[in-house]
Motif scaffolding. Structure first.
Motif, PDB file in Angstrom:
ATOM      1  N   THR B  93       0.833  -1.200   0.000  1.00 26.19           N
ATOM      2  CA  THR B  93       0.000   0.000   0.000  1.00 26.19           C
ATOM      3  C   THR B  93       0.867   1.249   0.000  1.00 26.19           C
ATOM      4  O   THR B  93       0.603   2.193  -0.737  1.00 26.19           O
ATOM      5  CB  THR B  93      -0.944   0.012   1.209  1.00 26.19           C
ATOM      6  N   LEU B  94       1.912   1.233   0.813  1.00 29.96           N
ATOM      7  CA  LEU B  94       2.805   2.391   0.854  1.00 29.96           C
ATOM      8  C   LEU B  94       3.459   2.608  -0.507  1.00 29.96           C
ATOM      9  O   LEU B  94       3.487   3.722  -1.025  1.00 29.96           O
ATOM     10  CB  LEU B  94       3.903   2.180   1.897  1.00 29.96           C
ATOM     11  N   LEU B  95       3.950   1.500  -1.074  1.00 28.96           N
ATOM     12  CA  LEU B  95       4.661   1.582  -2.345  1.00 28.96           C
ATOM     13  C   LEU B  95       3.731   2.087  -3.450  1.00 28.96           C
ATOM     14  O   LEU B  95       4.020   3.065  -4.142  1.00 28.96           O
ATOM     15  CB  LEU B  95       5.200   0.198  -2.690  1.00 28.96           C
ATOM     16  N   ILE B  96       2.589   1.401  -3.574  1.00 28.96           N
ATOM     17  CA  ILE B  96       1.640   1.776  -4.624  1.00 28.96           C
ATOM     18  C   ILE B  96       1.148   3.195  -4.401  1.00 28.96           C
ATOM     19  O   ILE B  96       1.105   4.009  -5.324  1.00 28.96           O
ATOM     20  CB  ILE B  96       0.467   0.777  -4.666  1.00 28.96           C
ATOM     21  N   GLY B  97       0.787   3.481  -3.151  1.00 32.92           N
ATOM     22  CA  GLY B  97       0.279   4.815  -2.839  1.00 32.92           C
ATOM     23  C   GLY B  97       1.283   5.893  -3.202  1.00 32.92           C
ATOM     24  O   GLY B  97       0.941   6.905  -3.824  1.00 32.92           O
ATOM     25  N   PHE B  98       2.550   5.649  -2.854  1.00 38.11           N
ATOM     26  CA  PHE B  98       3.547   6.684  -3.127  1.00 38.11           C
ATOM     27  C   PHE B  98       3.813   6.826  -4.623  1.00 38.11           C
ATOM     28  O   PHE B  98       3.876   7.944  -5.145  1.00 38.11           O
ATOM     29  CB  PHE B  98       4.855   6.385  -2.397  1.00 38.11           C
ATOM     30  N   ILE B  99       3.932   5.684  -5.293  1.00 34.45           N
ATOM     31  CA  ILE B  99       4.223   5.764  -6.730  1.00 34.45           C
ATOM     32  C   ILE B  99       3.090   6.465  -7.475  1.00 34.45           C
ATOM     33  O   ILE B  99       3.319   7.356  -8.293  1.00 34.45           O
ATOM     34  CB  ILE B  99       4.490   4.355  -7.313  1.00 34.45           C
ATOM     35  N   LEU B 100       1.864   6.085  -7.134  1.00 35.77           N
ATOM     36  CA  LEU B 100       0.733   6.733  -7.807  1.00 35.77           C
ATOM     37  C   LEU B 100       0.722   8.229  -7.526  1.00 35.77           C
ATOM     38  O   LEU B 100       0.493   9.041  -8.426  1.00 35.77           O
ATOM     39  CB  LEU B 100      -0.584   6.098  -7.356  1.00 35.77           C
ATOM     40  N   ALA B 101       0.994   8.590  -6.271  1.00 35.42           N
ATOM     41  CA  ALA B 101       0.998  10.016  -5.923  1.00 35.42           C
ATOM     42  C   ALA B 101       2.094  10.738  -6.694  1.00 35.42           C
ATOM     43  O   ALA B 101       1.888  11.837  -7.220  1.00 35.42           O
ATOM     44  CB  ALA B 101       1.196  10.185  -4.423  1.00 35.42           C
ATOM     45  N   ALA B 102       3.278  10.096  -6.780  1.00 30.31           N
ATOM     46  CA  ALA B 102       4.388  10.732  -7.488  1.00 30.31           C
ATOM     47  C   ALA B 102       4.043  10.901  -8.960  1.00 30.31           C
ATOM     48  O   ALA B 102       4.324  11.946  -9.562  1.00 30.31           O
ATOM     49  CB  ALA B 102       5.655   9.906  -7.328  1.00 30.31           C
ATOM     50  N   LEU B 103       3.375   9.892  -9.546  1.00 29.79           N
ATOM     51  CA  LEU B 103       2.967   9.999 -10.945  1.00 29.79           C
ATOM     52  C   LEU B 103       1.987  11.153 -11.125  1.00 29.79           C
ATOM     53  O   LEU B 103       2.108  11.961 -12.038  1.00 29.79           O
ATOM     54  CB  LEU B 103       2.327   8.683 -11.424  1.00 29.79           C
ATOM     55  N   LEU B 104       1.013  11.218 -10.230  1.00 30.84           N
ATOM     56  CA  LEU B 104      -0.001  12.270 -10.356  1.00 30.84           C
ATOM     57  C   LEU B 104       0.586  13.642 -10.092  1.00 30.84           C
ATOM     58  O   LEU B 104       0.047  14.653 -10.522  1.00 30.84           O
ATOM     59  CB  LEU B 104      -1.163  12.013  -9.390  1.00 30.84           C
ATOM     60  N   ASP B 105       1.694  13.679  -9.352  1.00 32.77           N
ATOM     61  CA  ASP B 105       2.284  14.966  -8.991  1.00 32.77           C
ATOM     62  C   ASP B 105       3.109  15.544 -10.144  1.00 32.77           C
ATOM     63  O   ASP B 105       3.594  16.662 -10.061  1.00 32.77           O
ATOM     64  CB  ASP B 105       3.160  14.790  -7.748  1.00 32.77           C
ATOM     65  N   ARG B 106       3.284  14.748 -11.227  1.00 36.74           N
ATOM     66  CA  ARG B 106       4.093  15.227 -12.354  1.00 36.74           C
ATOM     67  C   ARG B 106       3.282  16.126 -13.281  1.00 36.74           C
ATOM     68  O   ARG B 106       3.379  16.015 -14.482  1.00 36.74           O
ATOM     69  CB  ARG B 106       4.662  14.048 -13.136  1.00 36.74           C
ATOM     70  N   LYS B 107       2.456  16.976 -12.715  1.00 42.19           N
ATOM     71  CA  LYS B 107       1.634  17.915 -13.487  1.00 42.19           C
ATOM     72  C   LYS B 107       0.880  17.207 -14.607  1.00 42.19           C
ATOM     73  O   LYS B 107       0.985  17.558 -15.787  1.00 42.19           O
ATOM     74  CB  LYS B 107       2.495  19.032 -14.058  1.00 42.19           C
ATOM     75  N   VAL B 108       0.123  16.185 -14.217  1.00 43.30           N
ATOM     76  CA  VAL B 108      -0.579  15.352 -15.179  1.00 43.30           C
ATOM     77  C   VAL B 108      -1.878  16.034 -15.594  1.00 43.30           C
ATOM     78  O   VAL B 108      -2.562  16.636 -14.775  1.00 43.30           O
ATOM     79  CB  VAL B 108      -0.889  13.983 -14.524  1.00 43.30           C
ATOM     80  N   ARG B 109      -2.204  15.931 -16.886  1.00 38.87           N
ATOM     81  CA  ARG B 109      -3.520  16.413 -17.306  1.00 38.87           C
ATOM     82  C   ARG B 109      -4.566  15.418 -16.820  1.00 38.87           C
ATOM     83  O   ARG B 109      -4.277  14.254 -16.620  1.00 38.87           O
ATOM     84  CB  ARG B 109      -3.587  16.499 -18.842  1.00 38.87           C
ATOM     85  N   PHE B 110      -5.764  15.870 -16.647  1.00 40.51           N
ATOM     86  CA  PHE B 110      -6.865  15.033 -16.133  1.00 40.51           C
ATOM     87  C   PHE B 110      -6.518  14.454 -14.770  1.00 40.51           C
ATOM     88  O   PHE B 110      -6.931  13.359 -14.431  1.00 40.51           O
ATOM     89  CB  PHE B 110      -7.203  13.887 -17.097  1.00 40.51           C
ATOM     90  N   GLU B 111      -5.731  15.174 -13.996  1.00 43.12           N
ATOM     91  CA  GLU B 111      -5.358  14.665 -12.677  1.00 43.12           C
ATOM     92  C   GLU B 111      -6.593  14.312 -11.858  1.00 43.12           C
ATOM     93  O   GLU B 111      -6.648  13.283 -11.204  1.00 43.12           O
ATOM     94  CB  GLU B 111      -4.528  15.715 -11.935  1.00 43.12           C
ATOM     95  N   ASN B 112      -7.592  15.183 -11.910  1.00 41.61           N
ATOM     96  CA  ASN B 112      -8.797  14.948 -11.117  1.00 41.61           C
ATOM     97  C   ASN B 112      -9.487  13.650 -11.511  1.00 41.61           C
ATOM     98  O   ASN B 112      -9.956  12.909 -10.656  1.00 41.61           O
ATOM     99  CB  ASN B 112      -9.773  16.114 -11.272  1.00 41.61           C
TER     100      ASN B 112
END
Lengths: 357, 303, 296
Positions: B93-112
């Motif tokens: 959970t920590l790993l997945i949670g962090f990786i997903l957050a890091a991916l979303l934090d890369r100024k992704v379009r459609f982040e919401n």
């Protein structure tokens, strides 16, 4: 007649003593400023007078009535806060009338008082706006109005101008002074700004560590500070201090001897280690300095021109010396000039007690 | 304003009556804290040392219930399951949670949109989660069958029917449900980091992945600690998910402590066993909480 | 803006760099994985049983039927009752409304008292309350049965309401306390100088300023209470079982032929309330769980 009397007031938070056995007697109509650095207890004292903090010991009397344990609303005070503290969901009119409604005053009288306060503060056009639609200065006027409508004898101000920009602050400062002049109410005003304190106050109480260091008129505090802390706190640029000894009417410091001719000692014949303080604006430079009881030649290190006047830095008796000169004075670093001062303008403090001698 | 009353209020009021309304308003909180959290917990711990069966009674038998508890195979299986589930779920959970957050934090379009999809499982109950995954993992119609239909006839993936790996079948569902929450917390943590740190790292020429490992993750220590405590306190309570997905089966292969407690207390009328088991759960939570409290308060002192 | 000095080297290409393809590719695959169960629920619930037996869980329905939904809502059996999930739905609604109302009223007043009217000892109880949130419920389950029985509420709807109020208190109180603490204290002082008392300040000053946090608390409580299983199964009688408990009983009942389509329709129905709230509230939901998770 006494308006506000603070008697042996002490406040402790656990082991920390915030206010230490304070006594102040404020006559009716006086403008008293509580001045000090942050954490000195000035706001705490004001909150105690307002009834927003319960004292550990001592009494507070307002209009000859012991109100130590009275609710804030029952003390006959109005209060103005730094952050304005306007109720965001109410209009200006709602803000002004909230206290009166809580006191179940008849509607007609509420309207009359709100209108009068709005007129005095010139906020009539704003009555139906919400605070969010007002500028900082307008908000603070409304906050003052909220105290005004209560028709009380004592006004409490808790750093009311600190959130405003410099120009607005100067404007509102004059307005508060005018308000006091017209209403003649007792006002207690907390600030850390010495200009506000000097310009507004009938008397200033300088506080440090929960103790009043000096309670006097602005001129008295400026000219005859009672201890070294007060001398250093009041005045800008800061007063110059020399460490030395008083011997036979002469102040001896590293490499220099200043005559003390004309200095008014509290009690005659003080000798021993002491501090000598002289304000930068009391140091005379140029040829006029030669005739003064104390004079010396110094070399200018740095010059800070400020337009209206110029601050020059030099070294005297091994310590940095601030000299305030006329704005037009033609000095530059490296110049060697004559300086001097009149010992009656200086202040002497005992080395250990730091009290005035 | 009405004229102030002329009476002096010189007397110090009675301490108890000061702030009376606030005290009255706090009665529910005080009652909850004292009666439920302290009272009920103490009651259960005390009764775990008795031989209560159908009804609670106070005939103390010392550590007997605990001896029996640790001699029961079902409890041991429960503990083992919880350990596996706990360790895996915490790490993943920590790993997945962090990786997903890091991916979303890369100024992704459609982040919401992405965030909405990744977090919706958290809105669902464990019962719903368990039932859906029970269906997806159904060997006759679910994943296993789909792969076999593609032509891999011998493919076997039936975690819910295989006692050896059943707990991982539950783990899949648990991580699906809970990782969105951790992602949101991590994302908030990442957003809390000063933009200037990133700028400084770029000026220094540090690659992105290295910035994460060397700079960002150490800065997010408090967020990781919070996430860890959150996951851990959730793990101990795992109950609904197991009930919905496997009912503890096959056999007793997917039993967990919370289910053991429930069954002993409300199904098999062996109250004191239930009390002893729940006390063990409390002890394990305390063991998790103490290092956390130490980190929190120790960290504050250092800071 | 024209610049005399042009940057050296090729202009980095925007959109379709390899890093971006990886980034979006990963996110799309992950998002599909997360969305899959919802998709499976929907398609299964719209198929007939024969179609399910022939296909797999992922294949879309050839012939859409709403029969499973009707059956799940009004005919599915738990034990001897065959009036469907609708009973559980209405039970949950009846539990939900008073629980949410009561817990929010109590916690908001409580948080207000803690934030603005600090009295001696308040912090001690508050600390116990917050630590209590970490105690496994299992430790407190049985004594609460006894307390409810003594109060004559065991097995009743109001007993469950009380339990939800008690266990919702730590997080909600924390939420409200933190919110009220963030409101400038001078506002509270001004109101006291204006003669407003404990309730006056709460209703006239604090309440109108705090609508967002009430919405957050409501989202938190509605989803939390709706999704509860443990308290529902312990503290209520079968006739007033909440929807989650009834759902589990329908799907995991050992009698009869398994009707997967009805089961998934029932599961989806039960998940619908929190899902609607989730999708409708958007950012506020995130704020709610973030407030609940990261302690202030």
């Amino acid at each position: 007649m006494t308006s506000v009397l603070v008697k042996d007031l002490t406040l402790k938070f656990g082991a920390v003593t915030v206010l230490d056995n304070l006594n102040i007697d404020i006559p009716e109509g006086e403008f008293l400023v509580l001045l000090g650095a942050s954490g000195c207890g000035k706001s705490t004292l004001l909150n105690c007078i307002a009834g927003l903090l319960d004292p550990t010991d001592g009494e507070i009397h307002i209009n000859d009535r012991n109100v130590t344990w009275e609710e804030p609303s029952g003390r006959g005070i109005g209060m103005v806060f730094q952050s304005y503290a306007l109720y965001p969901q109410m209009t200006v009119e709602g803000n002004l009338s909230f206290g009166l409604k809580n006191a179940r005053m008849p509607k007609a009288e509420i309207k009359e008082r709100v209108d009068r306060a709005a007129e005095i503060l010139q906020i009539e056009p704003l009555l139906h706006r919400k605070p969010a639609a007002l500028s900082g200065g307008q908000r603070q006027r409304v906050a003052i109005g909220r105290a005004l409508v209560r028709d009380v004898d004592v006004f409490l101000f808790d750093e009311p101008l600190s959130n405003l920009d410099a120009k607005l602050r100067a404007d509102l400062r004059v307005e508060i002074k005018r308000l006091h002049h017209n209403l003649q109410n007792t006002m207690i005003y907390v600030t850390h700004d010495q200009v506000e304190a000097m310009t507004l106050a009938d008397r200033i109480a300088i506080m440090k560590g929960g103790i009043i260091q000096q309670l006097d008129s602005p001129t008295e505090i400026y000219n005859r500070p009672r201890n070294k802390y007060v001398a250093g706190f009041i005045g800008s640029p800061e007063i110059n201090f020399f460490e030395g000894r008083i011997e036979n009417g002469v102040f001896a410091t590293t490499g220099e001897r200043f005559s003390l001719e004309g200095y008014e000692f509290q009690n005659n014949g003080h000798e021993g280690s002491a501090w000598l303080g002289i304000r930068p604006e009391h140091i005379v430079s140029g040829d006029a300095a030669k005739d003064l009881p104390v004079s010396a030649r110094v070399t200018i290190d740095i010059v800070e021109p400020m337009g209206s006047d110029t601050l020059a830095w030099a070294t005297l008796a091994g310590v940095p010396l601030r000299i305030r000169m006329d704005g037009q004075a033609a000095v530059s670093s490296g110049d060697e000039i004559h300086i001097g001062f009149d010992p009656s303008r200086a202040s002497l403090f005992d080395k250990t007690s730091e009290e005035r001698v | 304003m009405s004229a102030p009353s002329k009476t002096d209020s010189a007397k110090r009021p009675v301490r108890l009556l000061r702030n009376l309304n606030a005290k009255i308003a706090s009665i529910p909180m005080v009652a909850t804290a004292l009666v439920v959290f302290i009272g009920c917990t103490t009651w259960t711990v005390v009764h775990s040392f008795t031989s209560s069966k159908l009804l609670p009674k106070l005939d103390f038998v010392g550590w007997e219930q605990y001896d029996r508890l640790w001699g029961t195979r079902r409890w041991l299986v429960s503990i083992e399951n919880l350990a596996w589930y706990g360790v895996c779920s915490m790490v993943l959970t920590l790993l997945i949670g962090f990786i997903l957050a890091a991916l979303l934090d890369r100024k992704v379009r459609f982040e919401n949109t992405f965030r909405t999809i990744l977090l919706y499982p958290f809105a669902l109950s464990f019962i719903v989660t368990g039932l859906v995954w029970q269906w997806i993992l159904n060997p006759d119609f679910g994943v296993q069958q789909v792969v076999r239909d593609w032509g891999w006839e011998s493919f076997t993936f039936d975690p819910l029917y295989n006692p050896d790996i059943v707990i991982f079948g539950i783990l899949i569902a648990g991580i699906w449900q809970g990782s969105g929450l951790i992602m949101v917390i991590m994302l908030a943590g990442l957003r809390g980091i000063d933009e200037d740190i990133w700028k400084a790292a770029r000026v220094d020429g540090i690659p992105t992945w290295k910035t994460y490992v060397v700079v960002i993750i150490p800065m997010m220590r408090p967020v990781f600690v919070t996430a860890l405590v959150l996951i851990a306190s959730g793990i101990v309570k795992v109950y609904d998910l197991v009930v919905a997905q496997t009912s503890g089966g096959p056999g007793i292969a997917s039993e967990v402590p919370a289910k053991y407690v429930y069954d002993k207390m409300f199904a098999s009328q062996n109250l004191a066993q239930g009390f002893a088991a729940s006390t063990m759960m409390l002890v394990s939570v305390i063991i998790i909480l103490i290092p956390w409290a130490y980190l929190e308060f120790g960290g504050k002192k250092r800071g | 803006m024209d610049n005399a000095i042009t940057p050296r080297g090729p202009k980095p290409r925007r959109r379709l760099s390899r890093a971006n393809i990886m980034l979006y590719g990963t996110l799309i695959v992950v998002a599909m994985y997360y969305a899959l169960p919802l998709y499976v629920m929907v398609v299964t619930s719209l198929k007939g049983m024969p179609e399910i037996r022939l296909g797999n869980v992922f294949s879309p329905p050839v012939e859409i039927t709403f029969q499973p939904w009707v059956k799940a809502w009004s005919e599915a059996c738990t034990g001897i009752n065959c009036d469907g999930l609708s009973r559980g739905f209405w039970n949950s609604v009846q539990i939900l409304i008073p629980s949410v109302f009561l817990s929010i009223v109590i916690a908001s007043i409580n948080g207000y008292a803690l934030a603005n009217w600090r009295f001696k000892g308040a912090d001690v109880f508050f600390t116990i309350l917050i630590l209590g949130a970490f105690i496994p419920y299992q430790v407190m389950l049985y004594p609460i049965v006894i307390i409810l029985r003594e109060m004559g509420l065991y097995g009743s709807l109001w007993g469950l309401v009380l339990v939800h109020t008690v266990f919702g208190m730590p997080i909600l109180t924390l939420l409200f306390r933190n919110y009220f603490t963030a409101i400038p204290e001078e506002l509270f002082k001004a109101a006291r100088v204006d003669g407003a008392g404990f309730w006056g300040i709460y209703f006239r000053i604090m309440l109108p300023m705090s609508l967002p946090i009430f919405v957050v608390a409501m989202i938190l409580q509605v989803t939390g209470i709706w999704n509860d299983f443990l308290f529902g199964v312990i503290y209520t009688r079968p006739e007033i079982y909440p929807m989650t408990v009834q759902l589990n009983n329908i799907v995991n009942s050992v009698q009869g032929v398994k009707e997967y389509n009805v089961n998934m329709a029932a599961t989806l129905l039960t998940g619908l309330v929190p899902l609607i709230i989730y999708f409708a509230s958007g950012k506020l939901f995130v704020r709610g769980i973030a407030a609940g998770a990261v302690k202030g």
